[in-house]
Write a protein that holds these residues in place. Structure first.
Motif, PDB file in Angstrom:
ATOM      1  N   PHE A  22      -2.536   0.149  -5.723  1.00  0.00           N
ATOM      2  CA  PHE A  22      -3.259   0.665  -4.557  1.00  0.00           C
ATOM      3  C   PHE A  22      -3.811   2.054  -4.839  1.00  0.00           C
ATOM      4  N   GLU A  23      -3.111   2.799  -5.657  1.00  0.00           N
ATOM      5  CA  GLU A  23      -3.599   4.124  -6.046  1.00  0.00           C
ATOM      6  C   GLU A  23      -4.940   3.997  -6.756  1.00  0.00           C
ATOM      7  N   LYS A  58       1.340   1.012  -8.772  1.00  0.00           N
ATOM      8  CA  LYS A  58       0.225   1.966  -8.689  1.00  0.00           C
ATOM      9  C   LYS A  58      -1.140   1.284  -8.554  1.00  0.00           C
ATOM     10  N   ALA A  84       0.806  -1.218   0.000  1.00  0.00           N
ATOM     11  CA  ALA A  84       0.000   0.000   0.000  1.00  0.00           C
ATOM     12  C   ALA A  84       0.837   1.265   0.000  1.00  0.00           C
ATOM     13  N   ASP A 113       3.667   0.849  -3.219  1.00  0.00           N
ATOM     14  CA  ASP A 113       2.761   0.854  -4.373  1.00  0.00           C
ATOM     15  C   ASP A 113       3.508   1.010  -5.702  1.00  0.00           C
TER      16      ASP A 113
END
Length: 412
Positions: free
Chosen positions: A389-390, A387, A381, A384
């Motif tokens: 979790f983004e 990306k 998280a 990341d």
């Protein structure tokens, strides 16, 4: 046939009887104890992220073979970790709060880059930064290259009280100040937060009561062994005999914490009666609820409980609970609410006790289930790299926007 078997048992050699008992226990362990954890969360980006980045969720949890009982897991976890994990040399920071009170923030940043993410860790009822379960998580974070800061509640961590106020599970004003302070010190890094047991209640109430602030500052959060429904939790911990003994121990710890706070001796509290408390609820009724302005202890527990607040949380949250936690019955865990949530996931292991989760034949490894799940989640998280979790956060923002718009349309 069964009668014949029972009749023949006394005539068998002792090693035969022992062998039958061992085989029976092995079968019981394999089918009733070692199980893959249940993951409750709705389908979507967050669940996809968890299944890809938290491999521990895909495997069975194998509790220590000789220590599967919930109270045994709870007690032995504390004893064994205290022997395994050395004292941590933190860098201490004293934070002065708005009302003049002070709290200790203990940082471990050695071996981490100056721009690495930070996790704020909240201990349990009377826990401090040297508590064995805290050192477990701090070590896991450090090994992952993540800086950790432990927020010791007022009156704990060796810091004397400057004002006649301690802490409670429903009040998150101090945490809000700590979170904003850590963000101010680290304006360009990702922040996470973890709360254990009562620390999970404080963090959970912060995430729900300060939803927009939390969303703005925190990237991800995790709570461990939280008593979701405090009413049911107190009933469970007062159940005779073994649970009640654990409750008595925690109540004694609360009384010892208060006894070190000389500032209260000059107030109008019923000191002697409070110090004779036998249960946590009795202590909360006589002291905690009154100090924070609640009419009764039940009103305090209404405010502290979390099982009905998942819909208010706007930060992706992973929760770890054990089905046999003596501090919280299984039916109090809000599994249905999590199954309908896009961003709150609850992991439930069949065994583990309260902040136990011991595994292996001899749980001497520092890499234990609780710490491994913690590091896998926050590594994915907060760093990341792909990306993913983004995308989870973007989906959550869009989901909440559409939900708010739908509610406004209904009003109109």
């Amino acid at each position: 046939m069964i009668d014949c078997l029972y009749d023949s048992l006394p005539n068998l050699p002792r090693w035969h009887v022992l062998g039958i008992a061992v085989v029976g226990y092995v079968v019981y362990y394999l089918f009733q104890v070692a199980k893959r954890p249940i993951l409750a969360v709705s389908d979507g980006p967050f669940k996809t992220f968890l299944m890809k980045n938290v491999p521990t969720l895909e495997t069975k949890f194998w509790p220590t073979f000789w220590c599967v009982e919930s109270r045994a897991q709870t007690v032995f976890a504390s004893i064994l970790r205290s022997q395994i994990l050395p004292k941590i040399n933190y860098d201490r920071e004293i934070l002065t709060l708005k009302d003049g009170g002070e709290v200790a923030l203990d940082w471990l940043e050695s071996g981490c880059k100056s721009d690495s993410p930070v996790i704020i860790i909240l201990p349990g009822l009377t826990g401090e930064s040297q508590a064995e379960y805290i050192k477990c998580l701090v070590t896991a974070a450090n090994n992952a290259g993540i800086r950790a800061v432990v927020f010791n509640n007022r009156g704990l961590g060796g810091i004397p009280l400057k004002t006649p106020r301690l802490y409670c599970a429903a009040n998150c004003e101090d945490l809000s100040e700590v979170v904003n302070h850590v963000r101010k010190k680290n304006p360009h890094v990702k922040l996470g937060a973890t709360g254990i047991s009562m620390g999970g209640l404080i963090l959970g109430n912060y995430l729900s009561n300060h939803s927009e602030e939390a969303k703005r500052i925190l990237t991800a959060a995790k709570i461990i062994s939280v008593p979701w429904d405090v009413h049911k939790g107190t009933i469970s911990i007062e159940t005779p005999v073994l649970n009640c003994l654990l409750g008595r121990h925690l109540t004694s710890s609360l009384c010892r914490t208060l006894s070190r706070c000389e500032i209260f001796r000059d107030t109008d509290i019923d000191w002697d009666r409070i110090m004779s408390s036998k249960t946590i609820k009795e202590f909360d009724a006589l002291f905690t609820s009154k100090q924070f302005g609640y009419e009764t202890v039940d009103h305090y527990y209404d405010a502290a409980t979390l099982h009905n607040k998942l819909h208010k949380i706007s930060v992706p949250l992973l929760c770890l609970s054990a089905a046999d936690d003596p501090f919280q019955p299984l039916d109090a865990i809000p599994m249905k609410a999590a199954e309908e949530s896009s961003h709150v996931a609850i992991v439930v292991t069949a065994r583990g006790g309260h902040i136990g989760f011991l595994e292996g034949w001899w749980p001497s490894s520092k890499d234990q289930y609780m710490g491994r799940l913690f590091s896998e989640f926050f590594t994915g998280a907060l760093f990341d790299h792909d990306k993913q979790f983004e995308e989870t956060s973007k989906f959550l923002s869009e989901y909440r926007f559409k939900k708010s718009k739908t509610q406004l349309d209904k009003i109109e």
